[in-house]
Scaffold this motif. Structure first.
Motif, short mmCIF file in Angstrom:
data_model
loop_
_atom_site.label_atom_id
_atom_site.label_comp_id
_atom_site.label_asym_id
_atom_site.label_seq_id
_atom_site.Cartn_x
_atom_site.Cartn_y
_atom_site.Cartn_z
N LEU A 294 9.86 -36.57 -33.02
CA LEU A 294 8.84 -37.14 -33.91
C LEU A 294 7.60 -37.55 -33.11
O LEU A 294 6.46 -37.24 -33.49
CB LEU A 294 9.41 -38.35 -34.66
CG LEU A 294 10.33 -38.06 -35.85
CD1 LEU A 294 10.97 -39.36 -36.34
CD2 LEU A 294 9.55 -37.40 -36.99
N ILE A 295 7.83 -38.26 -32.01
CA ILE A 295 6.69 -38.72 -31.19
C ILE A 295 6.01 -37.53 -30.54
O ILE A 295 4.77 -37.46 -30.47
CB ILE A 295 7.18 -39.72 -30.13
CG1 ILE A 295 7.82 -40.94 -30.80
CG2 ILE A 295 6.02 -40.17 -29.25
CD1 ILE A 295 8.48 -41.91 -29.83
N SER A 296 6.80 -36.59 -30.04
CA SER A 296 6.23 -35.40 -29.42
C SER A 296 5.39 -34.61 -30.42
O SER A 296 4.27 -34.18 -30.11
CB SER A 296 7.36 -34.51 -28.88
OG SER A 296 6.85 -33.34 -28.29
N GLY A 297 5.90 -34.45 -31.64
CA GLY A 297 5.13 -33.75 -32.67
C GLY A 297 3.87 -34.49 -33.03
O GLY A 297 2.82 -33.86 -33.28
N ALA A 298 3.93 -35.83 -33.06
CA ALA A 298 2.73 -36.62 -33.37
C ALA A 298 1.65 -36.41 -32.32
O ALA A 298 0.45 -36.31 -32.64
CB ALA A 298 3.09 -38.09 -33.49
N LEU A 299 2.05 -36.33 -31.04
CA LEU A 299 1.08 -36.09 -29.97
C LEU A 299 0.42 -34.72 -30.12
O LEU A 299 -0.80 -34.58 -29.96
CB LEU A 299 1.76 -36.21 -28.62
CG LEU A 299 2.17 -37.63 -28.19
CD1 LEU A 299 3.11 -37.58 -27.00
CD2 LEU A 299 0.93 -38.47 -27.87
N SER A 300 1.22 -33.72 -30.45
CA SER A 300 0.65 -32.39 -30.69
C SER A 300 -0.25 -32.39 -31.91
O SER A 300 -1.30 -31.72 -31.94
CB SER A 300 1.77 -31.36 -30.87
OG SER A 300 2.47 -31.15 -29.68
#
Length: 402
Positions: A294-300
């Motif tokens: 979730l956090i990784s996708g938010a950064l992208s």
């Protein structure tokens, strides 16, 4: 769970050991190996420049009679190409006006989405996951951000904040799908994220041909973003550098704190070291997989916002470009650390900014830059090769960073 326990846990057997072993080997490379990988890639790129240059080819016919002419032509070709690359990426005193001299700001502009998407890949790496889906997450972040940016009328500051939040949510949803499938079904995140990339690319093209298409346009492109939804330019209208770069720096600080100072970050690192041991210690591995994606996708998704609200101003099918895959290289070169990723993104931003200058001023194909980038990936992913070339011994203390 103490630091000693984590080191011992990393030795314990568990599922998917091979994937985690590859991550640990990549992350265990020293900074010297990373620098030498870049140097070797530049040297090989220089050889390609020399052997494809017309002047060098002409001088090669006289190699045995006048070898000095051959080496002089080769040196001139390589020095001109890399000189143009350096000036285009940093400072060019030969430019006709002062605006053209300051290429460093173009480097920072190109680096901004690479920093954010590189952090996304880095964070997933530290939890033992390969997030190959940054491209799809960038696209969905841009779609969500665009729907708010050109589809809603809001006050200036609130509008931009809404766009940023929408982009982060869009990327988080796309990353969270992969995380949930990994946690609940054991589906491999590489396969899932690659397939999600294709779905996102096809979905945005469909939307641009139908719901999000600009009125009266024959091309698949959205209406322009409202001015209130754009990042302010940091240096005025003569430069493209925008406030998204500040957002990227803040993201680096946030990820560094998350990984090194927070309990959640400790859990991510423990799961990356050995999920079985982390589970035994009472950590919820499945929750960790979902949260990190979730956090990784938010950064992208924020990288998609930087592209849309900072650079392109309109949504199109090529909004992500090669950023999603360049992010993997940036994360590897940065040794999966937040600040290492930051400086690696600056390097690749310099390649992008200087590549155009090299093509125009030195008459060298910009594809040479892509070759150099690919070689960097090759050597970074194979640290033993660089160590063997330079006779570097592996330090005894070197091991899994997770």
């Amino acid at each position: 769970m103490s630091g000693v326990d984590v080191k011992e846990a990393a030795k314990a057997p568990g599922p998917e050991r091979e994937g985690r072993r590859i991550v640990r080997e990549i992350m265990s490379g020293s900074a010297v190996v990373s620098v030498l990988a870049v140097v070797v890639a530049l040297v090989i790129g220089g050889l390609l420049i020399a052997f494809t240059d017309v002047r060098v080819t002409a001088a090669s016919g006289y190699f045995f009679g006048r070898p000095g002419d051959f080496f002089s032509a080769a040196w001139e070709a390589v020095s001109q190409a890399y000189g143009a690359l350096w000036r285009g990426a940093t400072y060019d005193p030969t430019a006709r006006n002062w605006l053209g001299q300051l290429g460093i700001f173009e480097t920072l502009t190109f680096a901004t989405p690479l920093i954010l998407s590189g952090l996304a890949v880095t964070l997933a790496f530290r939890a033992g996951l390969f997030n190959i889906g940054a491209k799809g997450q960038i696209i969905m972040g841009a779609v969500f951000a665009g729907a708010v940016g050109f589809g809603m009328d809001l006050p200036p500051v609130i509008h931009l904040l809404a766009v940023i939040i929408a982009g982060a949510v869009g990327g988080a949803i796309w990353g969270g799908i992969a995380g949930a499938l990994k946690a609940k079904t054991g589906a491999h995140e590489v396969i899932v994220t690659i397939m999600l990339n294709y779905i996102a690319a096809s979905l945005v093209l469909y939307l641009l041909k139908n719901q999000l298409k600009a009125p009266g346009s024959t091309n698949p492109i959205s209406p322009p973003m409202h001015d209130s939804a754009l990042f302010p330019l940091l240096l005025g209208p003569n430069f493209r550098l925008h406030a998204g770069f500040i957002l990227a720096v803040l993201a680096v600080l946030a990820v560094a704190w998350l990984l090194n100072r927070s309990t959640l970050g400790f859990e991510f690192r423990a799961i990356g070291a050995n999920p079985s041991a982390a589970q035994t210690a009472g950590m919820l591995v499945s929750r960790g997989y979902i949260l990190v994606m979730l956090i990784s996708g938010a950064l992208s998704g924020l990288a998609g916002v930087a592209q849309l609200s900072g650079t392109s101003k309109s949504l199109d099918a090529d909004i992500a470009g090669s950023i999603g895959f360049d992010a993997i290289t940036v994360a590897l070169l940065g040794r999966s650390t937040p600040w290492g990723t930051f400086f690696a993104a600056l390097l690749f931003g310099a390649f992008k900014a200087g590549g155009t200058s090299m093509a125009v001023n030195a008459n060298v194909s910009i594809d040479i830059v892509l070759v150099v980038q690919s070689l960097i990936v090759l050597f970074i992913a194979a640290p033993p090769l660089i160590r063997a070339m330079f006779r570097i011994k592996t330090a005894k203390t070197e091991g899994a960073r997770a």
